[in-house]
Design an enzyme around this catalytic site. Structure first.
Site, mmCIF file in Angstrom:
data_model
loop_
_atom_site.group_PDB
_atom_site.id
_atom_site.type_symbol
_atom_site.label_atom_id
_atom_site.label_comp_id
_atom_site.label_asym_id
_atom_site.label_seq_id
_atom_site.Cartn_x
_atom_site.Cartn_y
_atom_site.Cartn_z
ATOM 1 N N ASP A 29 0.398 -1.138 0.410
ATOM 2 C CA ASP A 29 0.451 -0.152 -0.018
ATOM 3 C C ASP A 29 0.973 1.278 -0.176
ATOM 4 O OD1 ASP A 29 -3.150 0.523 1.142
ATOM 5 O OD2 ASP A 29 -1.461 2.215 1.287
ATOM 6 N N ILE A 30 0.909 2.537 -0.916
ATOM 7 C CA ILE A 30 0.892 3.161 -1.024
ATOM 8 C C ILE A 30 1.207 4.290 0.460
ATOM 9 C CG2 ILE A 30 -0.443 4.833 -1.928
ATOM 10 C CD1 ILE A 30 1.541 5.464 -3.583
ATOM 11 N N GLU A 88 -12.353 3.923 -1.499
ATOM 12 C CA GLU A 88 -11.383 4.415 -2.457
ATOM 13 C C GLU A 88 -11.226 4.211 -3.678
ATOM 14 O OE1 GLU A 88 -7.573 5.851 0.074
ATOM 15 O OE2 GLU A 88 -6.371 6.568 -2.172
ATOM 16 N N HIS A 93 -10.158 -5.215 -3.372
ATOM 17 C CA HIS A 93 -8.441 -5.922 -3.176
ATOM 18 C C HIS A 93 -9.087 -6.122 -1.548
ATOM 19 C CE1 HIS A 93 -9.795 -1.154 -2.843
ATOM 20 N NE2 HIS A 93 -8.989 -1.539 -1.523
ATOM 21 N N HIS A 95 -7.065 -5.960 2.622
ATOM 22 C CA HIS A 95 -5.723 -4.969 2.999
ATOM 23 C C HIS A 95 -5.055 -6.502 3.828
ATOM 24 C CE1 HIS A 95 -6.925 -0.748 2.540
ATOM 25 N NE2 HIS A 95 -7.962 -1.214 2.394
HETATM 26 P P1 5GP Z 1 -10.101 1.670 0.160
HETATM 27 O O1 5GP Z 1 -10.523 1.251 -1.570
HETATM 28 O O2 5GP Z 1 -9.584 -0.194 0.831
HETATM 29 O O3 5GP Z 1 -11.068 2.415 1.248
HETATM 30 O O4 5GP Z 1 -8.497 2.446 0.002
HETATM 31 C C1 5GP Z 1 -7.350 1.671 -1.199
HETATM 32 C C2 5GP Z 1 -5.966 1.894 -0.391
HETATM 33 O O5 5GP Z 1 -4.918 1.859 -1.782
HETATM 34 C C3 5GP Z 1 -5.373 2.929 0.753
HETATM 35 O O6 5GP Z 1 -5.281 2.153 1.801
HETATM 36 C C4 5GP Z 1 -4.263 3.052 -0.085
HETATM 37 O O7 5GP Z 1 -3.182 3.804 0.530
HETATM 38 C C5 5GP Z 1 -4.179 2.639 -1.371
HETATM 39 N N1 5GP Z 1 -3.162 3.207 -2.863
HETATM 40 C C6 5GP Z 1 -4.212 3.791 -3.289
HETATM 41 N N2 5GP Z 1 -3.879 4.616 -4.902
HETATM 42 C C7 5GP Z 1 -3.069 3.853 -4.364
HETATM 43 C C8 5GP Z 1 -1.643 3.353 -5.594
HETATM 44 O O8 5GP Z 1 -1.283 3.984 -6.345
HETATM 45 N N3 5GP Z 1 -0.909 2.720 -4.896
HETATM 46 C C9 5GP Z 1 -0.940 1.494 -4.001
HETATM 47 N N4 5GP Z 1 0.689 0.942 -3.498
HETATM 48 N N5 5GP Z 1 -1.305 1.586 -3.114
HETATM 49 C C10 5GP Z 1 -2.213 3.046 -3.091
#
Ligand code: 5GP
Length: 131
Positions: A29-30, A88, A93, A95
Site C-alpha cells: 500500500d502506498i 477509495e 482488493h 488489505h
Molecule cells: P480502500 O479503497 O480500501 O478504501 O483504500 C484503497 C487503498 O489503496 C488505500 O489504503 C490507499 O493507500 C491505497 N492506494 C491508493 N492508490 C494507490 C496507488 O496508486 N498505489 C498503491 N500502492 N496503493 C494505493
C-alpha cells in the site's frame, strides 16, 4: 477508464510488487498503516469484492493466505489482520496488515511515512520469503 490498480497490473504506474500470478497481484500500500501493509487484488477489474465470480473470489482468498505467510516471515507482528474497505479505489482488493492489537487496524490513524527505498527493501524481503 482503467482503475489505478489496473494501471499497476499493466505496469503503467509503479508499485512495490510482492507477489504475482496470472490472475492475482500483491503490492505494498502506498500509504501504509504498518510496515508490510499489502494489497492483494484480482487482475480482473471488478469494483466490489462480493461481485467477483466464485472462482476468482476463492482464488484471491487463497492468494491472500500465501502472501500473508510471506509477510509474517519478514515483519514482526502478532498476526496479519485482514480487511476489505474499497471506498477509495473501485477495484476489489484485500488489505493485509501486520498487527499487534486492534488499534493497528484503525484506518483513521495517520499513515506511516515510508521512503521508496524502505518500501522497496520490504517488498524484496517479502518476495524472497515467498520463494
Ligand atoms: P480502500 O479503497 O480500501 O478504501 O483504500 C484503497 C487503498 O489503496 C488505500 O489504503 C490507499 O493507500 C491505497 N492506494 C491508493 N492508490 C494507490 C496507488 O496508486 N498505489 C498503491 N500502492 N496503493 C494505493
Amino acid at each position: 477508464m482503467p482503475s489505478i490498480f489496473t494501471k499497476i497490473v499493466n505496469r503503467e504506474i509503479p508499485a512495490h510488487i510482492v507477489a504475482e500470478t496470472t490472475e492475482f497481484l500483491a503490492f505494498l500500500d502506498i500509504n501504509p498503516l504498518a510496515a508490510g501493509h499489502t494489497l492483494v487484488i484480482p487482475k480482473k477489474e471488478v469494483d466490489y469484492l462480493f461481485d467477483l465470480d466464485d472462482e476468482t473470489y476463492t482464488g484471491l482468498c487463497i492468494f491472500a493466505k500465501i502472501v500473508a505467510k510471506g509477510i509474517e516471515k519478514v515483519i514482526q507482528c502478532e498476526r496479519i489482520g485482514v480487511t476489505v474497505i474499497g471506498l477509495e479505489v473501485p477495484h476489489a482488493h484485500i488489505h493485509l496488515i501486520p498487527i499487534n492489537g486492534v488499534n493497528d487496524m484503525n484506518f483513521s490513524k495517520p499513515k506511516l511515512k515510508m521512503g521508496q527505498e524502505e518500501l522497496a527493501a520490504i517488498a524484496t524481503s517479502i518476495r524472497e520469503a515467498l520463494k
